[in-house]
Design an enzyme around this catalytic site. Structure first.
Site, PDB file in Angstrom:
ATOM      1  N   LYS A  49      -0.441   1.286  11.438  1.00  0.00           N
ATOM      2  CA  LYS A  49      -1.696   1.847  11.961  1.00  0.00           C
ATOM      3  C   LYS A  49      -2.882   1.317  11.153  1.00  0.00           C
ATOM      4  O   LYS A  49      -2.702   0.793  10.044  1.00  0.00           O
ATOM      5  CB  LYS A  49      -1.629   3.377  11.904  1.00  0.00           C
ATOM      6  CG  LYS A  49      -1.430   3.940  10.493  1.00  0.00           C
ATOM      7  CD  LYS A  49      -1.041   5.415  10.525  1.00  0.00           C
ATOM      8  CE  LYS A  49      -0.849   5.951   9.113  1.00  0.00           C
ATOM      9  NZ  LYS A  49      -0.287   7.315   9.123  1.00  0.00           N
ATOM     10  N   TYR A 268     -29.640   0.472  -9.398  1.00  0.00           N
ATOM     11  CA  TYR A 268     -30.427   1.570  -8.814  1.00  0.00           C
ATOM     12  C   TYR A 268     -30.448   2.807  -9.711  1.00  0.00           C
ATOM     13  O   TYR A 268     -29.450   3.134 -10.355  1.00  0.00           O
ATOM     14  CB  TYR A 268     -29.825   1.988  -7.475  1.00  0.00           C
ATOM     15  CG  TYR A 268     -30.172   1.077  -6.328  1.00  0.00           C
ATOM     16  CD1 TYR A 268     -31.488   0.870  -5.930  1.00  0.00           C
ATOM     17  CD2 TYR A 268     -29.157   0.447  -5.631  1.00  0.00           C
ATOM     18  CE1 TYR A 268     -31.782   0.039  -4.859  1.00  0.00           C
ATOM     19  CE2 TYR A 268     -29.441  -0.386  -4.554  1.00  0.00           C
ATOM     20  CZ  TYR A 268     -30.768  -0.587  -4.178  1.00  0.00           C
ATOM     21  OH  TYR A 268     -31.050  -1.403  -3.118  1.00  0.00           O
TER      22      TYR A 268
HETATM   23  C1  LIG Z   1       0.717   7.395   8.115  1.00  0.00           C
HETATM   24  C2  LIG Z   1       2.009   8.031   8.495  1.00  0.00           C
HETATM   25  C3  LIG Z   1       3.224   7.540   7.981  1.00  0.00           C
HETATM   26  C4  LIG Z   1       3.291   6.512   6.881  1.00  0.00           C
HETATM   27  O1  LIG Z   1       2.919   7.123   5.661  1.00  0.00           O
HETATM   28  P1  LIG Z   1       2.919   6.365   4.268  1.00  0.00           P
HETATM   29  O2  LIG Z   1       2.616   7.418   3.279  1.00  0.00           O
HETATM   30  O3  LIG Z   1       1.859   5.329   4.358  1.00  0.00           O
HETATM   31  O4  LIG Z   1       4.261   5.740   4.089  1.00  0.00           O
HETATM   32  C5  LIG Z   1       4.392   8.063   8.497  1.00  0.00           C
HETATM   33  N1  LIG Z   1       4.362   9.053   9.425  1.00  0.00           N
HETATM   34  C6  LIG Z   1       3.219   9.574   9.905  1.00  0.00           C
HETATM   35  C7  LIG Z   1       3.261  10.672  10.902  1.00  0.00           C
HETATM   36  C8  LIG Z   1       2.009   9.098   9.449  1.00  0.00           C
HETATM   37  O5  LIG Z   1       0.861   9.627   9.900  1.00  0.00           O
END
Ligand SMILES: *Cc1c(COP(=O)(O)O)cnc(C)c1O
Length: 384
Positions: A49, A268
């Site tokens: 993702k 800044y």
């Molecule tokens: C993002 C996510 C994962 C992967 O998690 P990691 O901690 O990056 O391994 C797995 N399952 C779900 C439902 C997620 O949202």
């Protein structure tokens, strides 16, 4: 030489880019194989993702598919549509489920919606009945209170004899709140709840663990594990060192070296006052590139409770950020380096083999996930 430091095949464009990101695809594949080995007899999916955690869903997806991944998770259908080109035979699960208007994207790309609520379930039952058999997954909440059917809803569904024959879940899943903390009692509680769910859906594959959960032992593996961050080198062990191979290096070009006097201020707000004559390296990276303002050395409200700002790595040494990170530039203190060891045009490592993405994240008071998914559009990317 670390493979991420080898510039032999770099293009002119890469060699002169203000910001460079080198991504070692073989290391990502190796991290997946490592997670698969740790998952025992469970199948190991890959979570890609958010553009494969910022590293590029096309290249990463193609690499993981080549390494043997046949189950992928994305957050939204458009990510699944892109991934389908690179993973023709894989199952692609969409974690946000399916919504009215997305049917064509799902059916044309053979995406599997992860159904997480009663409303989505009703919509999916109607849609899939019209379309005929199409797989789905079910997300059940076991304590996270983010997405998922409640335990009661799930168990009722499992024993509902009136559900349409076209409704065919291929996976039942849940997500751990504290998978990265082996001491958390929450893990055991969620495991017990999920065991009930898996039993209610006997014959359907079950999946509970992301990267962190894989390390909690074989009870947590069920039929499938779902690592994400571990593939990208961002999973930390308890002492903060990376738990998997480093896969990416981010570097910024040094635009200018300046001499400044004790008593001068930097950046800044004039919030950083030099207590010695200093040499400053101004690098072409800022918060617009995901080099978060919280990485500032001084002068940012949220920064003050944290001990120090970030460091970069140049000429074989760590050098601290001075003053506030700005949108496009960040100032590093190179006073302690031998004169002439660093000049304008050199590159400074922001994270990579010398400064782990976890360490950088910690300096910003955040997690590696946020650093990777915030990288922005200005990096020139090179895939090994
Ligand atoms: C993002 C996510 C994962 C992967 O998690 P990691 O901690 O990056 O391994 C797995 N399952 C779900 C439902 C997620 O949202």
């Amino acid at each position: 030489m670390h493979p991420l430091n080898d510039l032999t095949d770099a293009t002119e464009e890469f060699l002169s880019a203000p910001l460079r990101l080198t991504i070692d695809l073989e290391a990502i594949a190796e991290n997946w194989r490592m997670m698969a080995a740790r998952s025992g007899s469970a199948r190991t999916a890959a979570v890609v993702k958010a553009d494969a955690y910022g590293l590029g869903i096309e290249d990463v997806g193609e690499t993981l598919y080549g390494a043997g991944v046949r189950d992928f998770f994305v957050a939204v259908p458009s990510e699944g549509e892109t991934l389908r080109i690179y993973a023709p035979e894989a199952r692609i699960f969409v974690l946000s489920g399916i919504w009215p208007g997305q049917e064509a994207t799902f059916f044309n790309n053979d995406l599997v919606p992860v159904i997480a609520s009663e409303e989505q379930l009703a919509f999916w039952m109607a849609t899939s009945a019209e379309r005929g058999d199409h797989p789905c997954a079910l997300h059940v909440d076991t304590g996270f209170n983010r997405l998922g059917l409640s335990m009661r809803e799930a168990v009722e569904l499992a024993s509902d004899v009136s559900r349409p024959a076209s409704f065919s879940p291929v996976l039942v899943m849940s997500h751990l709140a504290c998978g990265d903390d082996p001491q958390a009692s929450m893990n055991q509680a969620q495991l017990q709840s999920f065991q009930e769910v898996a039993a209610a859906f006997e014959g359907i594959d079950a999946s509970l663990s992301a990267s962190g959960g894989i390390g909690l032992g074989s009870d947590y593996h069920f039929e499938m594990t779902r690592p994400g961050i571990a593939l990208y080198g961002g999973l930390a062990t308890t002492n903060g060192t990376p738990a998997s191979l480093t896969v990416a290096k981010a570097e910024a070009r040094i635009l200018q070296i300046r001499e400044a006097k004790a008593g001068d201020t930097v950046s800044y707000g004039a919030a950083c006052k030099l207590d010695r004559d200093s040499r400053l390296a101004v690098a072409a990276v800022g918060y617009a590139d995901g080099y978060l303002r919280n990485l500032s050395g001084h002068g940012v409200a949220l920064r003050e409770p944290l001990p120090v700002g970030a460091s970069g790595f140049v000429a074989g040494q760590r050098v601290p950020v001075l003053g506030r990170v700005t949108m496009d530039q960040t100032i590093f203190d190179v006073t302690d380096l031998p004169t002439d060891s660093v000049t304008a045009g050199d590159y400074i490592e922001l994270f990579g083999p010398n400064i782990s993405v976890n360490e950088l994240a910690e300096a910003a008071g955040t997690i590696s996930y946020e650093i990777l998914t915030s990288l922005g559009l200005r990096y020139e990317r090179r895939y090994l």
